[in-house]
Motif scaffolding. Structure first.
Motif: not given
Length: 91
Positions: A33-42
């Motif tokens: 998953h990619a968080n588009l607001l924080t640019a964090n990836f899991s």
């Protein structure tokens, strides 16, 4: 400067959530998953082909001006396919 998959002020298309799944291009199973607001990836169900010193996935600079500026090489744990996940930087 941060990594992002899109405009940070707008949620991605789909369910409206800033956390969006991505899939292996070969078997189409969700592998992260990619968080588009924080640019964090899991990541789940993939292994980095060139992990960082601590064994975690590590993005590298691509040197491209047109296209993704950072990328990571991954191997799907389900089908074994290797693929590149690229991201563009918002400055």
């Amino acid at each position: 400067m941060s990594d992002s998959l899109g405009d940070r002020s707008q949620p991605s298309a789909g369910d409206g959530s800033p956390k969006q799944p991505f899939s292996c291009p070969a078997c189409d199973r969700t592998v992260g998953h990619a968080n588009l607001l924080t640019a964090n990836f899991s990541f789940e169900g993939v292994t980095p082909t060139e992990p960082g010193p601590d064994g975690s996935p590590q993005f590298r600079d691509t040197g491209l001006e047109d296209g993704p500026q950072k990328a990571i090489e991954l191997r799907c744990d389900f089908c074994g396919e290797e693929f590149t996940l690229g991201v563009e930087k918002n400055e």
